[in-house]
Design a protein around this motif. Structure first.
Motif, short mmCIF file in Angstrom:
data_model
loop_
_atom_site.label_atom_id
_atom_site.label_comp_id
_atom_site.label_asym_id
_atom_site.label_seq_id
_atom_site.Cartn_x
_atom_site.Cartn_y
_atom_site.Cartn_z
N LEU A 188 6.38 -16.18 28.33
CA LEU A 188 5.43 -15.54 29.24
C LEU A 188 5.72 -15.90 30.69
O LEU A 188 5.66 -15.05 31.59
CB LEU A 188 4.00 -15.95 28.87
CG LEU A 188 3.43 -15.31 27.61
CD1 LEU A 188 2.21 -16.07 27.14
CD2 LEU A 188 3.09 -13.84 27.86
N PHE A 189 6.05 -17.16 30.93
CA PHE A 189 6.32 -17.63 32.29
C PHE A 189 7.52 -16.88 32.89
O PHE A 189 7.45 -16.34 34.00
CB PHE A 189 6.58 -19.13 32.29
CG PHE A 189 7.08 -19.67 33.61
CD1 PHE A 189 6.23 -19.77 34.70
CD2 PHE A 189 8.39 -20.07 33.76
CE1 PHE A 189 6.68 -20.26 35.92
CE2 PHE A 189 8.86 -20.56 34.97
CZ PHE A 189 7.99 -20.65 36.06
N TYR A 190 8.60 -16.84 32.14
CA TYR A 190 9.80 -16.17 32.67
C TYR A 190 9.60 -14.66 32.76
O TYR A 190 10.15 -14.00 33.64
CB TYR A 190 11.02 -16.52 31.81
CG TYR A 190 11.44 -17.96 31.97
CD1 TYR A 190 11.87 -18.44 33.22
CD2 TYR A 190 11.39 -18.86 30.91
CE1 TYR A 190 12.25 -19.77 33.38
CE2 TYR A 190 11.76 -20.19 31.06
CZ TYR A 190 12.20 -20.63 32.31
OH TYR A 190 12.56 -21.95 32.48
N TRP A 191 8.78 -14.11 31.88
CA TRP A 191 8.48 -12.68 31.94
C TRP A 191 7.72 -12.32 33.21
O TRP A 191 8.09 -11.39 33.91
CB TRP A 191 7.68 -12.27 30.70
CG TRP A 191 7.21 -10.85 30.72
CD1 TRP A 191 7.96 -9.72 30.69
CD2 TRP A 191 5.84 -10.40 30.78
NE1 TRP A 191 7.17 -8.59 30.71
CE2 TRP A 191 5.87 -8.98 30.76
CE3 TRP A 191 4.61 -11.05 30.82
CZ2 TRP A 191 4.71 -8.21 30.80
CZ3 TRP A 191 3.45 -10.29 30.84
CH2 TRP A 191 3.50 -8.89 30.85
N VAL A 192 6.66 -13.08 33.53
CA VAL A 192 5.90 -12.75 34.74
C VAL A 192 6.75 -12.96 35.99
O VAL A 192 6.61 -12.22 36.98
CB VAL A 192 4.56 -13.54 34.84
CG1 VAL A 192 3.65 -13.21 33.68
CG2 VAL A 192 4.79 -15.04 34.94
N ARG A 193 7.63 -13.95 35.94
CA ARG A 193 8.53 -14.16 37.09
C ARG A 193 9.47 -12.96 37.26
O ARG A 193 9.68 -12.49 38.38
CB ARG A 193 9.33 -15.45 36.89
CG ARG A 193 8.51 -16.73 37.00
CD ARG A 193 8.14 -17.05 38.45
NE ARG A 193 9.33 -17.32 39.24
CZ ARG A 193 9.88 -18.53 39.36
NH1 ARG A 193 9.35 -19.57 38.74
NH2 ARG A 193 10.96 -18.70 40.10
N ARG A 194 10.02 -12.48 36.15
CA ARG A 194 10.90 -11.31 36.22
C ARG A 194 10.14 -10.07 36.68
O ARG A 194 10.71 -9.18 37.33
CB ARG A 194 11.55 -11.03 34.86
CG ARG A 194 12.60 -12.05 34.44
CD ARG A 194 13.43 -11.53 33.29
NE ARG A 194 12.62 -11.17 32.12
CZ ARG A 194 12.27 -12.02 31.17
NH1 ARG A 194 12.65 -13.31 31.26
NH2 ARG A 194 11.57 -11.62 30.14
N CYS A 195 8.86 -10.01 36.35
CA CYS A 195 8.04 -8.87 36.77
C CYS A 195 7.70 -8.91 38.26
O CYS A 195 7.16 -7.94 38.80
CB CYS A 195 6.74 -8.82 35.96
SG CYS A 195 6.97 -8.40 34.22
N GLY A 196 7.97 -10.05 38.90
CA GLY A 196 7.69 -10.16 40.32
C GLY A 196 6.36 -10.78 40.67
O GLY A 196 5.92 -10.73 41.83
N VAL A 197 5.72 -11.41 39.71
CA VAL A 197 4.43 -12.05 39.96
C VAL A 197 4.63 -13.32 40.79
O VAL A 197 5.55 -14.11 40.53
CB VAL A 197 3.73 -12.42 38.64
CG1 VAL A 197 2.46 -13.24 38.88
CG2 VAL A 197 3.41 -11.15 37.84
N GLU A 239 -3.36 -20.35 39.44
CA GLU A 239 -3.46 -21.33 38.36
C GLU A 239 -3.58 -22.72 38.97
O GLU A 239 -2.69 -23.16 39.70
CB GLU A 239 -2.24 -21.25 37.44
CG GLU A 239 -2.13 -22.36 36.41
CD GLU A 239 -3.39 -22.52 35.58
OE1 GLU A 239 -3.96 -23.64 35.58
OE2 GLU A 239 -3.83 -21.54 34.96
N ARG A 240 -4.67 -23.40 38.66
CA ARG A 240 -4.93 -24.71 39.27
C ARG A 240 -3.99 -25.80 38.75
O ARG A 240 -3.72 -26.78 39.45
CB ARG A 240 -6.37 -25.13 39.03
CG ARG A 240 -6.71 -25.45 37.59
CD ARG A 240 -8.11 -26.04 37.47
NE ARG A 240 -9.13 -25.04 37.77
CZ ARG A 240 -10.38 -25.35 38.10
NH1 ARG A 240 -10.74 -26.61 38.17
NH2 ARG A 240 -11.26 -24.41 38.33
N ILE A 292 3.17 -16.87 41.58
CA ILE A 292 2.23 -17.86 41.03
C ILE A 292 1.79 -18.80 42.15
O ILE A 292 2.62 -19.43 42.82
CB ILE A 292 2.88 -18.64 39.88
CG1 ILE A 292 3.31 -17.69 38.76
CG2 ILE A 292 1.89 -19.69 39.33
CD1 ILE A 292 4.05 -18.36 37.62
N VAL A 293 0.48 -18.87 42.34
CA VAL A 293 -0.11 -19.70 43.38
C VAL A 293 -0.84 -20.86 42.72
O VAL A 293 -1.86 -20.67 42.06
CB VAL A 293 -1.08 -18.89 44.26
CG1 VAL A 293 -1.65 -19.77 45.38
CG2 VAL A 293 -0.41 -17.65 44.83
#
Length: 420
Positions: free
Chosen positions: A126-135, A42-43, A137-138
């Motif tokens: 969504l942000f906290y969900w993807v973090r919990r999923c182990g994604v 994500e830019r 973010i670059v």
């Protein structure tokens, strides 16, 4: 809906998701839940920037209707969405956000919003969900996608190559470029051999050459009906709010109407505004007679204050052809009819849509003929997937476009993350 639980794999695959909007976030989290190592590029400094401003900052999450009604609101390639909506339905979307701690409510037209009326709650969930999923973010700008005959191999971002076994393109369209939707995804898709259908604005303000628009700039109207005519034939009508601008018209009614206007290169359009849709012509004429009876000695221009906003009165007076200084007690039935026509059929020629950068949604994109509808994988490049607005599918206003993002994002993430 397929289970979103992790699957076990001996050799963990790496999925690169390009774009941290609605579709990209859903794709990234879903891919991670299938056991993949996920890199979300994500830019912007924060994900979900465009999502945070949708629905006037309230975020119209989805539309609570069945699949047939949903597809009736998708004028562009609706059949392509059967599998996506079957895999992740409207109800799945609502259940998902409720599970993430965001209570929802359904309003007029089956439009679904967070109870808080705050789009940031959706973005944060969504942000906290993807973090919990182990994604991971670059926050780097992707400049290229690498691919060989066997399929994609990685992406170039921040001056380095990031290897990946799967790539999901969820870069959005060309609308709202300040939020990061710059259209890069279309360029990469074409470079990799895909067909990109012509891009144009959808859910966008309309441009009118009529000189009354600058004079009415800033005037907001509520509870009016807007009817669109294509080559003189009625195409669409809607009830709600609209706004006059220096270049034409905007507002919810207009944005919705614009998505029906798709033949700009070979059709002419005009719109008619009914300022008094609750009254038919007979009832409105009685109302005019009643108002006039209370101001018999007044000038015509001074007898319309109960019928119209002050800013609109001189325009309607001009268009009616009645002398603004004519006394009300001398107004004829024929003149009253001329006034009635302006109140019920106030016409504006439309020369075109506003620019794509001002649109909520971009119409056009990667051809659906080159995407497998059951997986969102490219038919041209193995292990390349598409999700969201970059695909040549768009819908009317009311939460339908966001649901397309959730459904295609889920399907792309599931299949990219699960592997083969």
């Amino acid at each position: 809906m397929r289970s979103m639980k992790s699957s076990t794999t001996n050799n963990q695959i790496t999925v690169a998701v390009i774009g941290g909007g609605a579709a990209g976030l859903m794709a990234a989290g879903t891919a991670a839940l299938q056991g993949a190592c996920v890199l979300l590029f994500e830019r912007n400094e924060k994900v979900g920037r465009k999502l945070a401003i949708t629905g006037k900052g309230r975020c119209n999450v989805t539309n609570h209707c069945d699949i047939q009604e949903f597809l009736a609101h998708v004028p562009q390639n609706p059949r392509f969405l059967y599998s996506a909506l079957g895999a992740f339905s409207v109800q799945d979307t609502m259940d998902f956000f409720e599970k993430q701690g965001v209570p929802l409510k359904t309003e007029r037209g089956n439009r679904v919003f967070p109870v808080s009326d705050n789009a940031r709650d959706i973005v944060d969930a969504l942000f906290y969900w993807v973090r919990r999923c182990g994604v991971t973010i670059v926050h780097e700008t992707v400049t290229d996608i690498q691919a060989e005959e066997s399929g994609v191999t990685g992406v170039v971002a921040g001056g380095r190559l990031w290897q990946a076994d799967r790539v999901i393109l969820a870069t959005g369209g060309k609308s709202y470029p300040l939020t990061g939707s710059t259209g890069d995804g279309y360029v990469w898709a074409e470079k990799l051999g895909h067909t990109v259908t012509p891009l144009r604005a959808s859910l966008v303000p309309l441009v009118s050459p009529d000189k009354v628009c600058p004079r009415l700039q800033g005037l907001s109207l509520r509870n009016v009906t807007l009817t669109v005519f294509e080559n003189g034939k009625k195409l669409h009508d809607g009830f709600g709010e609209m706004l006059f601008t220096h270049f034409g018209i905007s507002g919810p009614l207009v944005l919705s109407a614009s998505s029906h206007m798709r033949k700009w290169d070979k059709a002419s359009y005009h719109v008619e505004i009914d300022f008094k849709p609750a009254l038919d012509e007979t009832a409105l004429d009685k109302r005019i007679v009643s108002d006039f009876s209370q101001a018999l000695n007044a000038d015509f221009r001074n007898a319309l204050g109960k019928l119209l906003p002050r800013k609109l009165i001189p325009i309607v007076v001009e268009r009616s052809g009645i002398d603004p200084h004519q006394k009300v007690n001398t107004i004829t039935r024929q003149q009253r009819h001329a006034l009635l026509q302006q109140l019920k059929h106030f016409s504006l020629d439309i020369s075109g849509p506003g620019p794509v950068r001002d649109a909520i949604v971009t119409s056009g994109g990667v051809s659906v003929r080159e995407i497998v509808p059951k997986t969102m994988e490219s038919k041209v490049v193995p292990y390349l997937y598409f999700a969201g607005e970059i695909i040549d599918v768009d819908a009317y206003t009311g939460g339908f476009n966001l649901q397309i993002a959730w459904s295609t994002g889920y399907l792309a993430g599931y299949h990219a993350g699960y592997g083969k």
